[in-house]
Design a protein around this motif. Structure first.
Motif, PDB file in Angstrom:
ATOM      1  N   GLY A  86     -10.987 -13.531  15.118  1.00  0.00           N
ATOM      2  CA  GLY A  86     -12.024 -13.706  16.494  1.00  0.00           C
ATOM      3  C   GLY A  86     -10.747 -14.663  17.317  1.00  0.00           C
ATOM      4  O   GLY A  86      -9.695 -15.278  16.846  1.00  0.00           O
ATOM      5  N   GLY A  87     -11.767 -14.961  18.508  1.00  0.00           N
ATOM      6  CA  GLY A  87     -10.800 -15.546  19.259  1.00  0.00           C
ATOM      7  C   GLY A  87     -10.074 -17.169  18.722  1.00  0.00           C
ATOM      8  O   GLY A  87      -9.305 -17.709  19.119  1.00  0.00           O
TER       9      GLY A  87
ATOM     10  N   ARG B 115      -7.333 -16.490  17.300  1.00  0.00           N
ATOM     11  CA  ARG B 115      -5.583 -16.157  18.273  1.00  0.00           C
ATOM     12  C   ARG B 115      -5.411 -17.369  19.016  1.00  0.00           C
ATOM     13  O   ARG B 115      -4.094 -17.594  19.178  1.00  0.00           O
TER      14      ARG B 115
ATOM     15  N   LYS C 259     -11.845 -23.052  20.543  1.00  0.00           N
ATOM     16  CA  LYS C 259     -13.249 -23.801  20.967  1.00  0.00           C
ATOM     17  C   LYS C 259     -14.285 -22.870  19.083  1.00  0.00           C
ATOM     18  O   LYS C 259     -14.076 -23.886  18.305  1.00  0.00           O
ATOM     19  N   ASP C 260     -14.696 -21.829  19.377  1.00  0.00           N
ATOM     20  CA  ASP C 260     -16.005 -21.955  18.777  1.00  0.00           C
ATOM     21  C   ASP C 260     -14.812 -21.269  17.759  1.00  0.00           C
ATOM     22  O   ASP C 260     -14.514 -20.769  17.102  1.00  0.00           O
TER      23      ASP C 260
ATOM     24  N   ASP D 110     -15.342 -18.075  14.265  1.00  0.00           N
ATOM     25  CA  ASP D 110     -16.316 -17.355  13.941  1.00  0.00           C
ATOM     26  C   ASP D 110     -15.939 -17.112  12.055  1.00  0.00           C
ATOM     27  O   ASP D 110     -14.705 -17.014  12.427  1.00  0.00           O
TER      28      ASP D 110
ATOM     29  N   ARG E 198     -15.336  -2.757  15.784  1.00  0.00           N
ATOM     30  CA  ARG E 198     -15.669  -3.270  17.051  1.00  0.00           C
ATOM     31  C   ARG E 198     -15.714  -3.988  17.549  1.00  0.00           C
ATOM     32  O   ARG E 198     -16.087  -4.177  18.642  1.00  0.00           O
ATOM     33  N   ARG E 199     -14.299  -4.796  16.980  1.00  0.00           N
ATOM     34  CA  ARG E 199     -13.584  -5.492  17.711  1.00  0.00           C
ATOM     35  C   ARG E 199     -12.738  -4.815  19.842  1.00  0.00           C
ATOM     36  O   ARG E 199     -12.895  -3.885  19.425  1.00  0.00           O
ATOM     37  N   ASP E 200     -12.981  -6.183  20.369  1.00  0.00           N
ATOM     38  CA  ASP E 200     -12.700  -5.760  21.377  1.00  0.00           C
ATOM     39  C   ASP E 200     -11.202  -5.451  21.452  1.00  0.00           C
ATOM     40  O   ASP E 200     -10.563  -4.418  22.275  1.00  0.00           O
TER      41      ASP E 200
ATOM     42  N   ASN F 125      -7.809 -10.328  19.126  1.00  0.00           N
ATOM     43  CA  ASN F 125      -9.021 -10.425  19.403  1.00  0.00           C
ATOM     44  C   ASN F 125      -9.998 -10.058  17.687  1.00  0.00           C
ATOM     45  O   ASN F 125     -10.942 -10.082  16.871  1.00  0.00           O
TER      46      ASN F 125
ATOM     47  N   ASP G  36     -18.853  -0.839  24.704  1.00  0.00           N
ATOM     48  CA  ASP G  36     -19.725  -1.873  25.550  1.00  0.00           C
ATOM     49  C   ASP G  36     -18.886  -1.944  27.120  1.00  0.00           C
ATOM     50  O   ASP G  36     -17.559  -2.586  26.837  1.00  0.00           O
TER      51      ASP G  36
ATOM     52  N   ARG H 163     -16.825  -5.119  27.826  1.00  0.00           N
ATOM     53  CA  ARG H 163     -14.810  -5.072  27.566  1.00  0.00           C
ATOM     54  C   ARG H 163     -14.062  -4.659  28.486  1.00  0.00           C
ATOM     55  O   ARG H 163     -12.657  -5.826  28.349  1.00  0.00           O
TER      56      ARG H 163
ATOM     57  N   ARG I 226     -13.187  -8.069  29.996  1.00  0.00           N
ATOM     58  CA  ARG I 226     -13.037  -8.733  29.154  1.00  0.00           C
ATOM     59  C   ARG I 226     -11.836  -8.865  28.652  1.00  0.00           C
ATOM     60  O   ARG I 226     -11.140  -9.278  28.856  1.00  0.00           O
TER      61      ARG I 226
ATOM     62  N   ARG J  18      -9.676  -9.912  32.113  1.00  0.00           N
ATOM     63  CA  ARG J  18     -10.326 -12.064  31.818  1.00  0.00           C
ATOM     64  C   ARG J  18      -9.477 -12.166  30.935  1.00  0.00           C
ATOM     65  O   ARG J  18      -8.420 -13.417  31.378  1.00  0.00           O
ATOM     66  N   PHE J  19      -9.100 -11.556  29.995  1.00  0.00           N
ATOM     67  CA  PHE J  19      -7.817 -12.194  29.053  1.00  0.00           C
ATOM     68  C   PHE J  19      -5.946 -12.154  29.352  1.00  0.00           C
ATOM     69  O   PHE J  19      -5.403 -13.132  29.113  1.00  0.00           O
TER      70      PHE J  19
ATOM     71  N   LYS K  90     -14.572 -17.216  34.019  1.00  0.00           N
ATOM     72  CA  LYS K  90     -13.640 -17.552  33.885  1.00  0.00           C
ATOM     73  C   LYS K  90     -12.197 -16.697  34.173  1.00  0.00           C
ATOM     74  O   LYS K  90     -11.170 -17.678  34.483  1.00  0.00           O
TER      75      LYS K  90
HETATM   76  P1  ATP Z   1     -13.380 -17.209  23.979  1.00  0.00           P
HETATM   77  O1  ATP Z   1     -14.430 -17.735  23.162  1.00  0.00           O
HETATM   78  O2  ATP Z   1     -12.037 -18.153  24.972  1.00  0.00           O
HETATM   79  O3  ATP Z   1     -14.581 -16.929  25.764  1.00  0.00           O
HETATM   80  P2  ATP Z   1     -13.441 -15.291  22.201  1.00  0.00           P
HETATM   81  O4  ATP Z   1     -11.909 -13.945  21.824  1.00  0.00           O
HETATM   82  O5  ATP Z   1     -13.040 -16.421  21.131  1.00  0.00           O
HETATM   83  O6  ATP Z   1     -12.631 -15.872  23.464  1.00  0.00           O
HETATM   84  P3  ATP Z   1     -16.162 -14.846  21.958  1.00  0.00           P
HETATM   85  O7  ATP Z   1     -16.964 -14.082  23.173  1.00  0.00           O
HETATM   86  O8  ATP Z   1     -16.109 -15.808  21.976  1.00  0.00           O
HETATM   87  O9  ATP Z   1     -14.779 -14.667  23.301  1.00  0.00           O
HETATM   88  O10 ATP Z   1     -16.344 -14.030  20.650  1.00  0.00           O
HETATM   89  C1  ATP Z   1     -15.529 -13.925  19.851  1.00  0.00           C
HETATM   90  C2  ATP Z   1     -14.671 -12.553  19.219  1.00  0.00           C
HETATM   91  O11 ATP Z   1     -16.160 -11.729  19.162  1.00  0.00           O
HETATM   92  C3  ATP Z   1     -13.939 -12.409  20.060  1.00  0.00           C
HETATM   93  O12 ATP Z   1     -12.760 -12.465  19.373  1.00  0.00           O
HETATM   94  C4  ATP Z   1     -13.970 -11.595  19.661  1.00  0.00           C
HETATM   95  O13 ATP Z   1     -13.657 -10.735  18.333  1.00  0.00           O
HETATM   96  C5  ATP Z   1     -15.931  -9.698  19.208  1.00  0.00           C
HETATM   97  N1  ATP Z   1     -16.057  -9.783  20.455  1.00  0.00           N
HETATM   98  C6  ATP Z   1     -17.014 -10.540  21.597  1.00  0.00           C
HETATM   99  N2  ATP Z   1     -17.180 -10.201  22.954  1.00  0.00           N
HETATM  100  C7  ATP Z   1     -16.781  -8.957  22.472  1.00  0.00           C
HETATM  101  C8  ATP Z   1     -17.197  -6.982  22.674  1.00  0.00           C
HETATM  102  N3  ATP Z   1     -17.853  -7.465  24.294  1.00  0.00           N
HETATM  103  N4  ATP Z   1     -16.844  -6.416  22.496  1.00  0.00           N
HETATM  104  C9  ATP Z   1     -16.084  -6.700  20.896  1.00  0.00           C
HETATM  105  N5  ATP Z   1     -15.804  -7.879  20.818  1.00  0.00           N
HETATM  106  C10 ATP Z   1     -16.175  -8.945  20.722  1.00  0.00           C
END
Ligand code: ATP
Ligand code: MG
Length: 474
Positions: free
Chosen positions: A31-32, A35, A44-45, A47, A119-121, A125, A167, A170, A173, A176-177, A214
């Protein structure tokens, strides 16, 4: 391709890797985090996805850390979180999701890494970094996410209609991205947003506003708003703003398009501030223009009172959008209400009292108000812009001079209601307020000096006019 692991990541990556191996779970960073590291952005976080039980993996990792961190378990989602050296690490078992059409709450089943990536957006990501012995550090890129990072593209891993329908958040999102990263949304993905836009109505307002804020906080917020407008999302989530768009022409006279003007103001302002609420005041400053628009044959288009009506609209809009209804809202309201005042001070022969009044009304927010007003100059004529900005510099100079002399910012009139009541032996009443206001006005107008004795004498005079007598012994 191999992910270059930095020294400060190595310890935690190794630890997850060892524990996952012992449990027999393949594990990945996803994920993020991946990226942002590849883009060289602040991470940040973190995963972690494992093909197994994410909660068990989190607990195993925690016992190896010193001091042992607390593991927060979200049984319902099958995830667990711990905090290590200031970062949040989230563990989840790989899963497959299917959504019912009328809700965004998915039915979750265990799945493979590939199911989880599906299932990721967005493809960018959905990148994963292996933490498994046989290919530790290699990047799993099932959907061309690396290429899309390179090409600066936002694209869904599966057919976009399905991803957005599953969802609809997205869609927000994606915008936003695109705004945050300055990426473009791939044409089919963009088309699907327009097509599926109505699905946004099933998403909670809290989730929507998180994404919208954001967008607003990014370097170029207008980019996001243009996409929201063009896809039709803006009309659904924030119709008042979408309603600013358009130019009406009568007798060959048009007015400026208030939507694009607002975006220009927001953009100008964003160069000078990261304050979310100041940015919100730019978004709201002309919000009542459509409602106050009139055509007057001799003058052209007017928007009289749009600042007052705009301020009155702020609570309604904030409530609808799930924005806070506290001092932040009051601040936005105040800036909207006052946004035309500094311009009226750019004329010649402005008295000290007009300057004092603005200082009194704006208080500590005077500097923010000036930033907003300067951003509000959006003429195409560079000469004009320069002249206006110059005028503002003069107003700013006057504000500083008058403030140094009179200390009006944060000022409270020297005579309180209590003193008035004691002096005349009266109880709380309209008269007390009237006298207090009269003293304040007299000071702001420069009729009397800003000191206790002058204000006290003025109070006695006003009291007499109202037929009040001074209480014996006071
Ligand atoms: P940020 O932390 O900058 O908001 P991020 O991409 O890390 O961006 P998070 O909400 O922390 O966003 O989610 C972590 C990961 O989980 C994403 O990178 C993505 O792969 C997945 N994810 C989050 N929300 C969704 C969603 N609504 N649908 C599908 N995948 C999602
Ligand atoms: Mg994140």
């Amino acid at each position: 391709m191999i992910f270059e692991i930095k020294n400060d990541e190595k310890k935690i990556f190794d630890l997850v890797s060892e524990n996952a191996r012992e449990l027999g779970y393949p594990a990945y960073v996803v994920g993020g985090y991946v990226r942002d590291r590849l883009l060289g952005r602040q991470t940040k976080d973190l995963d972690i996805v494992c093909v197994g039980n994410g909660i068990r993996l989190a607990q195993a990792v925690a016992t190896c850390l010193r001091p042992v961190p607390r593991v927060t378990v979200y049984q319902r989602f099958g995830t667990a979180m711990l905090r290590y050296r200031g970062i949040e690490i989230e563990f989840v078992g790989a899963r497959k999701e299917s959504y019912r059409h009328d809700s965004r709450k998915p039915a979750v089943e265990e799945g493979s890494l590939e199911d989880d990536q599906n299932r990721r957006d967005f493809t960018i990501n959905a990148l994963a970094v292996s933490l498994n012995a046989e290919d530790f550090g290699s990047i799993v890129d099932s959907f061309g996410g690396l290429k899309h990072l390179e090409e600066k593209i936002i694209k869904t891993p599966l057919e976009p209609g399905r991803t957005f329908s599953d969802d609809p958040l997205r869609m927000m999102r994606a915008v936003r991205f695109s705004t945050q990263l300055d990426f473009e949304i791939e044409p089919e993905t963009l088309k699907a947003i327009s097509l599926f836009r109505n699905r946004i109505n099933i998403v909670s307002r809290e989730r929507i506003i998180t994404e919208l804020n954001k967008i607003i906080l990014s370097d170029q917020p207008s980019k996001g708003f243009k996409i929201l407008y063009d896809t039709g999302l803006l009309k659904l989530i924030f119709p008042e703003m979408a309603g600013l768009q358009g130019v009406e022409v009568k007798n060959g006279i048009g007015h400026k398009d208030n939507f694009y003007h607002t975006l220009e103001v927001l953009e100008n302002l964003s160069k000078n501030t990261d304050n979310l609420w100041l940015r919100w005041s730019a978004i709201m400053h002309d919000i009542a223009k459509p409602a106050t628009k009139r055509f007057q044959p001799k003058i052209g288009w007017t928007f009289h009172g749009h600042e007052a009506l705009g301020a009155a609209m702020v609570p309604r809009v904030f409530k609808k959008l799930c924005l806070p209804l506290d001092h932040k809202m009051k601040y936005v309201q105040k800036l909207v209400r006052l946004h035309l005042r500094p311009i009226s001070l750019t004329k010649e022969n402005i008295t000290d009292s007009a300057i004092r009044r603005l200082l009194f009304d704006a208080g500590d927010d005077i500097d923010d108000l000036m930033l907003l007003c300067q951003a509000d100059i959006t003429s195409k004529n560079a000469q004009k812009v320069k002249r206006y900005l110059n005028n503002y510099e003069l107003v700013k100079q006057r504000l500083i001079e008058v403030e140094e002399k009179d200390h009006i910012r944060n000022w409270q009139p020297p005579i309180s209601g209590e003193i008035i009541m004691e002096t005349f032996g009266i109880s709380p009443s309209r008269q007390v307020g009237d006298i207090k206001n009269a003293i304040r006005e007299a000071i702001l107008d420069g009729v009397i000096d800003n000191d206790y004795q002058a204000a006290f004498d003025y109070m006695l005079k006003k009291g007499k006019e109202f037929g009040l007598e001074v209480e014996q012994g006071s």
